[in-house]
Write an enzyme that holds these catalytic residues in place. Structure first.
Site, PDB file in Angstrom:
ATOM      1  N   THR A  68       0.814  -1.219   0.000  1.00 46.82           N
ATOM      2  CA  THR A  68       0.000   0.000   0.000  1.00 46.82           C
ATOM      3  C   THR A  68       0.846   1.268   0.000  1.00 46.82           C
ATOM      4  O   THR A  68       0.308   2.361  -0.045  1.00 46.82           O
ATOM      5  CB  THR A  68      -0.932   0.051   1.225  1.00 46.82           C
ATOM      6  OG1 THR A  68      -0.141  -0.117   2.398  1.00 46.82           O
ATOM      7  CG2 THR A  68      -1.998  -1.021   1.161  1.00 46.82           C
TER       8      THR A  68
ATOM      9  N   LEU B 100       3.539   4.182   1.510  1.00 47.51           N
ATOM     10  CA  LEU B 100       3.553   4.866   2.807  1.00 47.51           C
ATOM     11  C   LEU B 100       2.405   5.864   2.879  1.00 47.51           C
ATOM     12  O   LEU B 100       2.606   7.062   2.872  1.00 47.51           O
ATOM     13  CB  LEU B 100       4.903   5.549   3.029  1.00 47.51           C
ATOM     14  CG  LEU B 100       5.255   5.854   4.487  1.00 47.51           C
ATOM     15  CD1 LEU B 100       5.226   4.603   5.339  1.00 47.51           C
ATOM     16  CD2 LEU B 100       6.612   6.520   4.596  1.00 47.51           C
ATOM     17  N   HIS B 101       1.202   5.335   2.860  1.00 47.72           N
ATOM     18  CA  HIS B 101       0.062   6.185   3.170  1.00 47.72           C
ATOM     19  C   HIS B 101      -0.944   5.378   3.960  1.00 47.72           C
ATOM     20  O   HIS B 101      -0.635   4.279   4.399  1.00 47.72           O
ATOM     21  CB  HIS B 101      -0.567   6.842   1.939  1.00 47.72           C
ATOM     22  CG  HIS B 101      -0.411   6.113   0.658  1.00 47.72           C
ATOM     23  ND1 HIS B 101      -1.288   5.163   0.250  1.00 47.72           N
ATOM     24  CD2 HIS B 101       0.545   6.196  -0.301  1.00 47.72           C
ATOM     25  CE1 HIS B 101      -0.898   4.700  -0.922  1.00 47.72           C
ATOM     26  NE2 HIS B 101       0.207   5.294  -1.289  1.00 47.72           N
ATOM     27  N   ALA B 102      -2.152   5.921   4.146  1.00 45.58           N
ATOM     28  CA  ALA B 102      -3.182   5.267   4.950  1.00 45.58           C
ATOM     29  C   ALA B 102      -2.612   4.834   6.300  1.00 45.58           C
ATOM     30  O   ALA B 102      -1.884   5.584   6.932  1.00 45.58           O
ATOM     31  CB  ALA B 102      -3.791   4.099   4.193  1.00 45.58           C
TER      32      ALA B 102
ATOM     33  N   PRO C 149      -0.172   2.719   7.443  1.00 43.71           N
ATOM     34  CA  PRO C 149       1.263   2.812   7.730  1.00 43.71           C
ATOM     35  C   PRO C 149       1.717   4.258   7.952  1.00 43.71           C
ATOM     36  O   PRO C 149       2.537   4.522   8.829  1.00 43.71           O
ATOM     37  CB  PRO C 149       1.910   2.225   6.476  1.00 43.71           C
ATOM     38  CG  PRO C 149       0.881   1.316   5.912  1.00 43.71           C
ATOM     39  CD  PRO C 149      -0.443   1.939   6.233  1.00 43.71           C
TER      40      PRO C 149
END
Lengths: 581, 88
Positions: B12, B14-16, B18
């Site tokens: 995914t 480095l957003h949402a 994490p």
């Protein structure tokens, strides 16, 4: 005193008014003096503090009931305390002498524009989260309390200008007694949701926001389309009597739910249920329907914080299929666009959204989104009778292109070694008049079609179904509607392919006889309409409805059609009949 | 100042989730913490969720993690290992 409007969802209730109007912020436009800097920053800190307290409170209330919503609020809290945003706001106030409310609006807009331009769909969606947070702070700055339809502390009658899908997906159903809205005809989102949830509603009440105040007691009579303000004892008593009559009537009607829908001369009509939420409350109705003629998958998207992953979608679709235990489920691929939902996807505003990038067109423009959905659907197809239905199809090329796209996704699943049903049927929604007019050609290419009468009506009559100014032009009973539906029914019958109706007309007891007369033998509707529809069907004769269908196509006006349909319905009702399972 | 190269391995990016975990962890340190995409000059404040989203590191990308302050070494080492663990 009384107000009048369109009764779109049955029932009579008495209750307290809660006005619902989204807060519109107007940040200050003038500069401040050096001396006011500290005061402005103090107000800013206070607004941030209030916003944080609100978020925490709402989040703790939602943690168990709605973990999805709680997660979004947690992300909002993070944005609220973002150090970069805070520093930038302070700097703008101190060095540029911009009042803090205007400064924060500017900084949030800057970053939301930045994220809105991202190539990544999930990131673009965060842009609307930033806008939400900005609006929350500005509302707190203005000292206004949050009004939210998802968490009500007592039963109320909601009075509003209009409700958006994002308001209705989170509606606190146990505490919304009724809905009164300024805009909205019988096919608006609000009407569809109200009927689905069996909440009495009167829409199109032009001055409801001016006349009704928080705490007013009103009688909402959605049988007659009336709102009685401050009813006296007599009016209250009359309301209670009639309310209980309506409840009895609706209960009697419920007995028709489980009846087999067969006309008096033995024609079996397929009665399906429209679905969207895929929760227990909705799926319990699957038992007495013949399947789902419309699974609105976009609600799965609107409800969630992020775009649901392929796996998540697969689980949802599988759940829907299993609930129907082998009965057909017509899964309409994402039909986003046409209204506010666009903001979530970070897409630019359009002048004519209903004529713009929506439905299949949007799917082609966002192949990532479409591909994940198709793969999820194909994977789910082994768990029941799933059929893929494409919305907003306007040309044969689009059918071709979508078919190729689906084949491609199937090949990808093969490469991954995943199982899917190769025989899965692919069909189209017929809602753009061009497609209705070449239905014979479409029928050779696709496995089935379903007529979406809400959109077909607005495109055929050139009348925006959400614009109350042209409500009188939005004519579902326009003779042209019956002619065009008849054309589609004939074309598909000639090709030996299935055709159904899934718009609001399918559940309209007045329209059903004429639709069946036109050759439509599959109807899909809200769960709440099924009992009544079955009752109507059981009173019909094929020869009488064929004659009725011929007549409505040759009347000149919608009001003549309505009169004829009403007198036909009245003649059937006289004959009566009891529900027999 | 102390720096280390990290690579984003989880699908995914480095957003949402994490990104949220990363920001929360970075906020624990007194040092300033920044991230920049390998080969680029723009530094992003790693204690800001909005900046991290704007940076938008995707799976397979490399970035330089830098901290400056009393606890800079610990900050970089702990945060770098956190990113490693996202991939698991």
């Amino acid at each position: 005193m009384k107000l009048f409007g369109n009764p779109v969802s049955r029932g009579i209730v008495i209750g307290e008014v809660m006005r619902y109007e989204p807060f519109k912020a107007v940040p200050s436009s003038s500069r401040i003096g050096e001396a006011e800097v500290d005061a402005s920053l103090e107000l800013y800190d206070k607004a941030i503090g209030m916003a944080m307290a609100e978020l925490e409170e709402t989040r703790s209330g939602l943690a168990e009931r709605a973990p999805d919503k709680a997660k979004i609020l947690a992300a909002h809290a993070e944005m609220l305390s973002d150090p970069v945003i805070n520093d930038e706001v302070r700097r703008a106030v101190r060095s540029d002498l911009i009042p803090a409310d205007a400064a924060l609006a500017m900084v949030f807009d800057k970053y939301s524009d930045l994220l809105g331009k991202s190539k990544n769909a999930a990131m673009r969606e965060r842009a609307s989260d930033l806008q939400d947070v900005k609006n929350r702070i500005l509302r707190c700055w203005a000292g206004r309390r949050e009004k939210n339809l998802s968490l009500l502390d007592r039963p109320v009658i909601v009075v509003c200008g209009d409700l958006y899908p994002s308001d209705t997906v989170s509606l606190d159903r146990n505490n919304v007694l009724g809905i009164i809205a300024r805009t909205g005809g019988s096919t608006s989102h609000t009407a569809i949701i109200a009927r689905g949830y069996e909440i009495p509603a009167v829409l199109g009440v032009p001055d409801c926001m001016e006349r009704l105040n928080d705490g007013d007691i009103v009688v909402l009579d959605a049988e007659n389309g009336e709102v009685v303000i401050a009813p006296d004892d007599e009016e209250r008593a009359a309301c209670e009597v009639r309310a209980s009559q309506v409840v009895t009537e609706l209960r009697e009607m419920e007995q028709w739910r489980c009846v087999k829908p067969v006309t008096r001369d033995g024609r079996r009509i397929w009665v399906g249920m429209n679905i969207a939420d895929i929760n227990d409350e909705e799926l319990e109705h699957a038992a007495y329907s013949d399947g789902s003629g419309l699974f609105r998958t976009e609600f799965v998207h609107i409800c969630r914080a992020g775009m649901p992953s392929e796996d998540e979608q697969y689980r949802i679709y599988r759940r829907a299929l299993e609930a129907f235990g082998g009965k057909p489920v017509l899964m309409r691929t994402v039909d986003i666009g046409g209204d506010k939902q666009m903001e979530r996807f970070g897409l630019p505003k359009e002048d004519n959204p209903f004529l713009g990038l929506r439905g299949l067109r949007l799917c082609f423009a966002q192949p990532e989104l479409f591909a994940a959905q198709i793969r999820a659907a194909l994977r789910a197809s082994v768990h029941g009778d799933l059929r893929i239905m494409l919305p907003m199809v306007g040309s044969m090329e689009e059918i071709e292109r979508a078919g190729a796209f689906i084949t491609e996704q199937g090949a990808l699943l093969d490469a991954r070694g995943m199982d899917w049903n190769r025989e899965v049927e692919i069909g189209i929604m017929i809602e753009i008049p061009s497609m209705a007019l070449i239905a014979d050609m479409a029928a050779r290419k696709v496995d089935f079609a379903s007529i979406g009468t809400n959109d077909l009506c607005q495109y055929l009559n050139a009348a925006d179904r959400l614009n109350s100014a042209v409500e009188s032009c939005y004519q579902e009973y326009h003779p042209a509607m019956f002619r065009i539906i008849g054309n589609v029914a004939r074309a598909f019958a000639a090709a030996g392919k299935s055709v159904s109706i899934c718009g609001e007309m399918a559940g309209d007891p007045l329209a059903i006889p004429a639709l069946i007369g036109l050759g439509i033998e599959k109807l899909s509707m809200n769960a709440a309409s099924i009992a009544q529809a079955k009752r109507v069907i059981c009173g019909l004769d094929m020869s009488a409805v064929s004659e009725l269908a011929r007549e409505v196509q040759n009347l000149e006006t919608a009001s003549e059609v309505r009169e004829l349909l009403q007198s036909f319905a009245a003649s059937r009702a006289k004959r009566g009949g009891k529900a027999q399972a | 100042m102390y720096s280390k190269k990290i690579s984003v391995k989880n699908p995914t990016g480095l957003h949402a989730r994490p990104a949220s975990d990363f920001v929360a962890a970075a906020a624990e340190y007194k040092s300033s913490v920044t991230l920049k995409r390998a080969g680029e000059d723009d530094e992003y404040n790693a204690k800001s969720i909005v900046m991290l989203l704007a940076l938008g590191l995707e799976q397979g990308e490399e970035a330089i993690l830098t901290a400056e302050g009393d606890d800079e070494t610990e900050a970089v080492e702990v945060l770098a290992s956190l990113v490693e663990r996202f991939a698991e």
